[in-house]
Design a protein around this motif. Structure first.
Motif, mmCIF file in Angstrom:
data_model
loop_
_atom_site.group_PDB
_atom_site.id
_atom_site.type_symbol
_atom_site.label_atom_id
_atom_site.label_comp_id
_atom_site.label_asym_id
_atom_site.label_seq_id
_atom_site.Cartn_x
_atom_site.Cartn_y
_atom_site.Cartn_z
ATOM 1 N N LEU A 47 0.623 -1.381 -0.007
ATOM 2 C CA LEU A 47 -0.144 0.085 -0.057
ATOM 3 C C LEU A 47 0.828 1.280 -0.162
ATOM 4 O O LEU A 47 0.144 2.253 -0.105
ATOM 5 C CB LEU A 47 -1.039 0.042 1.450
ATOM 6 N N ARG A 83 -7.307 -0.184 -2.860
ATOM 7 C CA ARG A 83 -6.119 -0.604 -3.008
ATOM 8 C C ARG A 83 -5.936 -1.607 -1.969
ATOM 9 O O ARG A 83 -5.503 -2.865 -2.074
ATOM 10 C CB ARG A 83 -4.959 0.321 -2.820
ATOM 11 N N ARG A 97 -8.011 -4.963 -2.957
ATOM 12 C CA ARG A 97 -7.382 -5.686 -3.766
ATOM 13 C C ARG A 97 -6.070 -6.502 -3.085
ATOM 14 O O ARG A 97 -5.884 -7.725 -3.407
ATOM 15 C CB ARG A 97 -6.793 -5.068 -4.878
ATOM 16 N N ALA A 98 -5.301 -5.710 -2.318
ATOM 17 C CA ALA A 98 -4.287 -6.593 -1.317
ATOM 18 C C ALA A 98 -5.076 -7.775 -0.489
ATOM 19 O O ALA A 98 -4.409 -8.589 -0.523
ATOM 20 C CB ALA A 98 -3.798 -5.395 -0.454
#
Length: 245
Positions: free
Chosen positions: A26, A50, A53-54
């Protein structure tokens, strides 16, 4: 005193990320992850896509993981409950590395969506539930029960998810289709999953639950995580009916 986000931390661990690794993905300091998990801070809106998604979850599942307050042992708001069968095995011709990746990704999906899972006494399904027990450690998860008989595995479920697999898995796919249960394969894993996907591309009758537009999206998938995200999209955008069969 801030309420800890224990489910958030357990999910991070289950997808194989340390606090340092997540921070690196990130572009933030590890102390930021510590503050999120301790409940002393909350990710900004621009960071959340983000972060989702991680962690391999959708936006709704991320919101649930970030929820604080109240009794930490009390379940959050009820979500649509899916009952899924996870079928497949490490048969000859299947990719063991991609099957390992499928087990990790499906464990995250099952946990994020609160799915009930049916599986046989051996195979990928029981590997997924074992992974959840080892990495998520849900307090209520004290045993995994494998169902004997291919028909029992795929009966009364909303979806059948297939990774790898041999002749027995092909029989489960055939039975699922006879019960009108949607079958969602992870083709890169090989075996029955790849064969069914190839056949369904040619025969619209094998995939009545997937529109042509969804098939186009499916064919753009390039790896296990992409396919599992597609499956997650199906779970997230479909209102569960009473289990089939």
């Amino acid at each position: 005193m801030a309420a800890r986000r224990d489910r958030f931390a357990r999910h991070r661990q289950a997808v194989g990320l340390t606090q340092e690794a997540l921070a690196g993905l990130l572009g933030v300091d590890r102390s930021t992850i510590v503050r999120w998990e301790s409940g002393r801070a909350t990710p900004q809106p621009w960071m959340r896509p983000r972060l989702a998604r991680a962690l391999r979850v959708n936006a709704e599942a991320l919101d649930s993981l970030l929820t604080t307050g109240g009794d930490p042992d009390r379940p959050g708001p009820p979500r649509p409950l899916f009952r899924i069968a996870i079928c497949g095995s490490r048969a000859a011709g299947c990719d063991p590395t991609l099957l390992d990746e499928s087990v990790r990704s499906l464990a995250g999906l099952v946990t994020a969506h609160g799915c009930q899972v049916q599986h046989g006494p051996l195979g990928i399904g029981i590997e997924v539930t074992t992974y959840i027990a080892d990495h998520y450690r849900p307090q209520e998860f004290v045993r995994a029960i494998g169902l004997f008989g291919h028909g029992n595995v795929v009966r009364r479920v909303n979806y059948v998810i297939v990774a790898g697999g041999g002749q027995g898995t092909e029989e489960e796919i055939r039975l699922a289709r006879s019960l009108r249960v949607p079958v969602l394969p992870i083709p890169p894993t090989g075996g029955a999953a790849r064969r069914f996907h190839a056949a369904a591309e040619q025969d619209r009758g094998l995939r009545p639950w997937i529109t042509d537009e969804q098939l186009t999206r499916l064919n753009r998938c390039s790896g296990v995580e992409d396919y599992v995200r597609f499956i997650e999209t199906m779970l997230s955008t479909t209102t569960p009916e009473l289990p089939y069969g």
